[in-house]
Motif scaffolding. Sequence first.
Motif, PDB file in Angstrom:
ATOM      1  N   GLY A  68      19.204  16.003  43.390  1.00 53.77           N
ATOM      2  CA  GLY A  68      19.352  15.970  41.939  1.00 53.77           C
ATOM      3  C   GLY A  68      18.806  17.179  41.209  1.00 53.77           C
ATOM      4  O   GLY A  68      19.511  17.786  40.387  1.00 53.77           O
ATOM      5  N   PRO A  69      17.547  17.579  41.456  1.00 55.66           N
ATOM      6  CA  PRO A  69      17.014  18.732  40.718  1.00 55.66           C
ATOM      7  C   PRO A  69      17.809  20.011  40.945  1.00 55.66           C
ATOM      8  O   PRO A  69      18.004  20.792  40.008  1.00 55.66           O
ATOM      9  CB  PRO A  69      15.587  18.852  41.265  1.00 55.66           C
ATOM     10  N   LEU A  70      18.291  20.245  42.169  1.00 54.59           N
ATOM     11  CA  LEU A  70      19.066  21.461  42.430  1.00 54.59           C
ATOM     12  C   LEU A  70      20.443  21.376  41.795  1.00 54.59           C
ATOM     13  O   LEU A  70      21.018  22.400  41.403  1.00 54.59           O
ATOM     14  CB  LEU A  70      19.182  21.702  43.935  1.00 54.59           C
ATOM     15  N   LEU A  71      20.982  20.174  41.698  1.00 57.55           N
ATOM     16  CA  LEU A  71      22.257  20.001  41.014  1.00 57.55           C
ATOM     17  C   LEU A  71      22.094  20.344  39.531  1.00 57.55           C
ATOM     18  O   LEU A  71      22.967  20.977  38.928  1.00 57.55           O
ATOM     19  CB  LEU A  71      22.716  18.548  41.166  1.00 57.55           C
ATOM     20  N   MET A  72      20.970  19.950  38.970  1.00 51.91           N
ATOM     21  CA  MET A  72      20.722  20.238  37.562  1.00 51.91           C
ATOM     22  C   MET A  72      20.518  21.727  37.330  1.00 51.91           C
ATOM     23  O   MET A  72      21.009  22.286  36.356  1.00 51.91           O
ATOM     24  CB  MET A  72      19.504  19.453  37.078  1.00 51.91           C
ATOM     25  N   ASN A  73      19.802  22.372  38.262  1.00 52.52           N
ATOM     26  CA  ASN A  73      19.581  23.817  38.147  1.00 52.52           C
ATOM     27  C   ASN A  73      18.899  24.295  39.425  1.00 52.52           C
ATOM     28  O   ASN A  73      17.767  23.897  39.704  1.00 52.52           O
ATOM     29  CB  ASN A  73      18.698  24.141  36.936  1.00 52.52           C
ATOM     30  N   VAL A  74      19.587  25.140  40.196  1.00 51.15           N
ATOM     31  CA  VAL A  74      18.977  25.618  41.443  1.00 51.15           C
ATOM     32  C   VAL A  74      17.678  26.369  41.169  1.00 51.15           C
ATOM     33  O   VAL A  74      16.808  26.466  42.040  1.00 51.15           O
ATOM     34  CB  VAL A  74      19.942  26.512  42.254  1.00 51.15           C
ATOM     35  N   GLY A  75      17.519  26.870  39.963  1.00 50.60           N
ATOM     36  CA  GLY A  75      16.292  27.570  39.606  1.00 50.60           C
ATOM     37  C   GLY A  75      15.067  26.676  39.604  1.00 50.60           C
ATOM     38  O   GLY A  75      13.934  27.169  39.697  1.00 50.60           O
ATOM     39  N   TYR A  76      15.274  25.350  39.525  1.00 50.71           N
ATOM     40  CA  TYR A  76      14.128  24.436  39.565  1.00 50.71           C
ATOM     41  C   TYR A  76      13.374  24.543  40.894  1.00 50.71           C
ATOM     42  O   TYR A  76      12.208  24.140  40.980  1.00 50.71           O
ATOM     43  CB  TYR A  76      14.584  22.988  39.367  1.00 50.71           C
ATOM     44  N   ALA A  77      14.030  25.080  41.922  1.00 56.23           N
ATOM     45  CA  ALA A  77      13.360  25.243  43.219  1.00 56.23           C
ATOM     46  C   ALA A  77      12.118  26.116  43.089  1.00 56.23           C
ATOM     47  O   ALA A  77      11.139  25.940  43.830  1.00 56.23           O
ATOM     48  CB  ALA A  77      14.323  25.848  44.238  1.00 56.23           C
ATOM     49  N   LEU A  78      12.134  27.049  42.152  1.00 56.93           N
ATOM     50  CA  LEU A  78      11.014  27.985  42.005  1.00 56.93           C
ATOM     51  C   LEU A  78       9.753  27.306  41.487  1.00 56.93           C
ATOM     52  O   LEU A  78       8.669  27.886  41.545  1.00 56.93           O
ATOM     53  CB  LEU A  78      11.412  29.124  41.063  1.00 56.93           C
ATOM     54  N   ARG A  79       9.874  26.093  40.997  1.00 60.13           N
ATOM     55  CA  ARG A  79       8.687  25.389  40.509  1.00 60.13           C
ATOM     56  C   ARG A  79       7.753  24.992  41.650  1.00 60.13           C
ATOM     57  O   ARG A  79       6.560  24.790  41.427  1.00 60.13           O
ATOM     58  CB  ARG A  79       9.100  24.131  39.738  1.00 60.13           C
ATOM     59  N   SER A  80       8.298  24.847  42.859  1.00 65.64           N
ATOM     60  CA  SER A  80       7.474  24.365  43.966  1.00 65.64           C
ATOM     61  C   SER A  80       7.480  25.285  45.177  1.00 65.64           C
ATOM     62  O   SER A  80       6.868  24.969  46.191  1.00 65.64           O
ATOM     63  CB  SER A  80       7.945  22.967  44.397  1.00 65.64           C
ATOM     64  N   MET A  81       8.167  26.438  45.098  1.00 61.04           N
ATOM     65  CA  MET A  81       8.223  27.338  46.244  1.00 61.04           C
ATOM     66  C   MET A  81       8.670  28.721  45.791  1.00 61.04           C
ATOM     67  O   MET A  81       9.312  28.874  44.748  1.00 61.04           O
ATOM     68  CB  MET A  81       9.205  26.804  47.301  1.00 61.04           C
ATOM     69  N   ASN A 100       7.475  18.255  52.282  1.00 64.02           N
ATOM     70  CA  ASN A 100       6.634  19.388  51.864  1.00 64.02           C
ATOM     71  C   ASN A 100       6.647  19.604  50.352  1.00 64.02           C
ATOM     72  O   ASN A 100       6.370  20.697  49.875  1.00 64.02           O
ATOM     73  CB  ASN A 100       7.064  20.676  52.579  1.00 64.02           C
ATOM     74  N   HIS A 101       6.982  18.576  49.594  1.00 56.90           N
ATOM     75  CA  HIS A 101       7.097  18.589  48.129  1.00 56.90           C
ATOM     76  C   HIS A 101       7.763  19.856  47.593  1.00 56.90           C
ATOM     77  O   HIS A 101       7.388  20.398  46.554  1.00 56.90           O
ATOM     78  CB  HIS A 101       5.751  18.309  47.443  1.00 56.90           C
ATOM     79  N   ASN A 102       8.805  20.330  48.320  1.00 59.18           N
ATOM     80  CA  ASN A 102       9.620  21.436  47.808  1.00 59.18           C
ATOM     81  C   ASN A 102      11.058  21.252  48.282  1.00 59.18           C
ATOM     82  O   ASN A 102      11.420  20.196  48.810  1.00 59.18           O
ATOM     83  CB  ASN A 102       9.039  22.796  48.222  1.00 59.18           C
TER      84      ASN A 102
END
Length: 705
Positions: A216-229, A433-435
Amino acid sequence: MAVGFLWHMHQPYYKNPVTGTYLLPWVRLHSVRGYYDMIALLEEYPEVACTFNLVPSLLSQIIDYTDKGLRDTDFLLSEKRPADLTFGEKKQIITRFFMGSFPTLIEPFPRYKNLLEKRGKPGREGGFEAAVKHFSDQDILDLQVLFNLTWIGFMRRKDRNIADLIRKGRSYTESDKAFVLAFHIETMEKIIPLYARACLEGRIEITTSPFYHPIGPLLMNVGYALRSMDTPLPAEPFSHPEDLDVQIARAMDYHESLFGVRPKGLWPSEGSVCPEMVPILAGHGIRWMASDEDILFASLKQARTGAGLYRPYVVEYGASEVGMFFRDRPLSDNIGFVYAKNPPEQGADNFIGYLKNIAKGAKAYDFNPFVAVILDGENPWEYYPDSGERFLRLLYEKLDESPEVKTSRYSDFLDRNPPDKRIVSLYTGSWINHNFSIWIGHDEDRKAWEMLARTRRYLDEKGDDAHPLAWEEVYIAEGSDWFWWYGEDFSSANDEDFDNLFRLHLSNCYRLHGESPPLELSQSIITHHEVVPVRLPSGFINPVIDGQVSHFFEWLKAGCYVPPDTSMSMYRRKPFMSRLFYGFDHENLFIRLDFSAVPGNGSVSLHVVSPGEYVVYAPLKGDTLIIYAVSDKTREKKVELPGHACRSILEMKVPFAVLDAGLSQRMRFFLTIHEGDLEIERHPATGVLSFSIPDEKFERIMWHV
């Protein structure tokens, strides 16, 4: 104290929606095993309450089999008489019909094990082409029956006819085979009604996930990945929260159409969450969701405590809120990865003891504790000797009798214990790994996201003229499973199948509009890229080949590769190999493997892919290496020579000369580990290790470095 089991039932979407064909058999095989076993067993324990997360794309595939008559390729191959099979079809059968855990699905059946031994290793001295010639029609028929028979789970094995076929063990007939295949479909027909009835009777709760199981978070915005990695992002941006909204809306409607009510709870795919999801969930009437304990304590910015973990929360974002549970990871993972290796009595006692320790600590709490146990509901049982029956029976019996611990459905507990703790800043991450490294942390992942982004933009540009089925293909391609198998983290015998399916779904978007897909969609995303080891070789070595570490310095200058924890479809099974060392002198390549556990009837193969293609075969019992030259995927024995030893470690010495490798050429290689004739690990999983064959300047250069 309450304990809540949430059994997550999910499979990737194996159907080609355009042709209506199923390319892989896993929905059917897991149906006759875990999906049926888990609900049928629970009927014998009416006081044990459980929650089942049934992903809509799984349910729709089951219905394709039961109501629409669709079948997978392996089912169709199983139906055919051996005499009517082409040579290629026979090869496909002996290639594919040993898929499953060797210790639990093959080894207990002598005839099945014998057929695997008769097949031999792929590509070895003619490979499966030669094996096909040695398989009689009766061999093929027995293999067709045993592959489908052994996947049947413990509850359905109680059928007298199935029990008789298991005892028979060999020399099966066409009528035996027809019965087993019909039994598969009959079992699948029982699954959804069993879950629906248990839900109606209040014994279980059924929850859902976004329809095709996207992150879900990556579908909303792949940039959200940067919040945890820290990770590079795909070159093509992808930000479509509206797609997550569609996938959840369709999941809710589909669930209601099957079970008569809308689900109250949702397991976000892979426990992947971000605060921006909360309004979407709340808008569709979701009361609660769940994720891993790491997400909780990262959100609270505090260390793990029982008082923090064993309670539900309210998660806020703007004016919206949903309830949230967090899984006890050690307890959940014990069922998935630990108890299968231990006697069932010991596993059940350990689980209950863990809960009793929590209950003791909970006496100081000012709230009623709830322990969330959340894990795959199908994959673990393949690795239990009896498919988990004895462990589950003991566990349910002990919970039924316990005065301290009672099972509860999640929504029931929320009704009785409204949360009084709130999370105002939910951490963005997944249960691993919470990412989101698994799904976006590798070049292959990012390439897949870029292809998805370009295809979706192509449909957007079509506007109202876009074919509805093309949008369906995009939603399917958004599923998490395709990205799961890309990159270094996970590998399976079906990696190429998953890659082909992902690109097929995207290609169909163009074909449905009468257009040719872009060339990139015809090219595999999987690349045998060079993997960077933990340590590169830094000088010549000359170890004693005796199967043990003779002294500290003998491998000190070797390169070192440490594999990630990998499994076929679940996270965190420890690989047999813990470390791989490699190094050289002027004339020889040296390999060392450190094992976390040594395969019982094991062997290791070193696959050299350049400058020439060779396989070096090393049985763990013995000291003779067999070197094969490889041409057009066919192996030809070149030489046998002494050169390896296995005691506490495996050490191997291979002359560069027998590999036709010259100075300064780049050598690329990977290793596979086999148990019997079954490949169980590959290192690196999808790439290669490499080095330049040293010349006389090597040590001088490394000395300066």
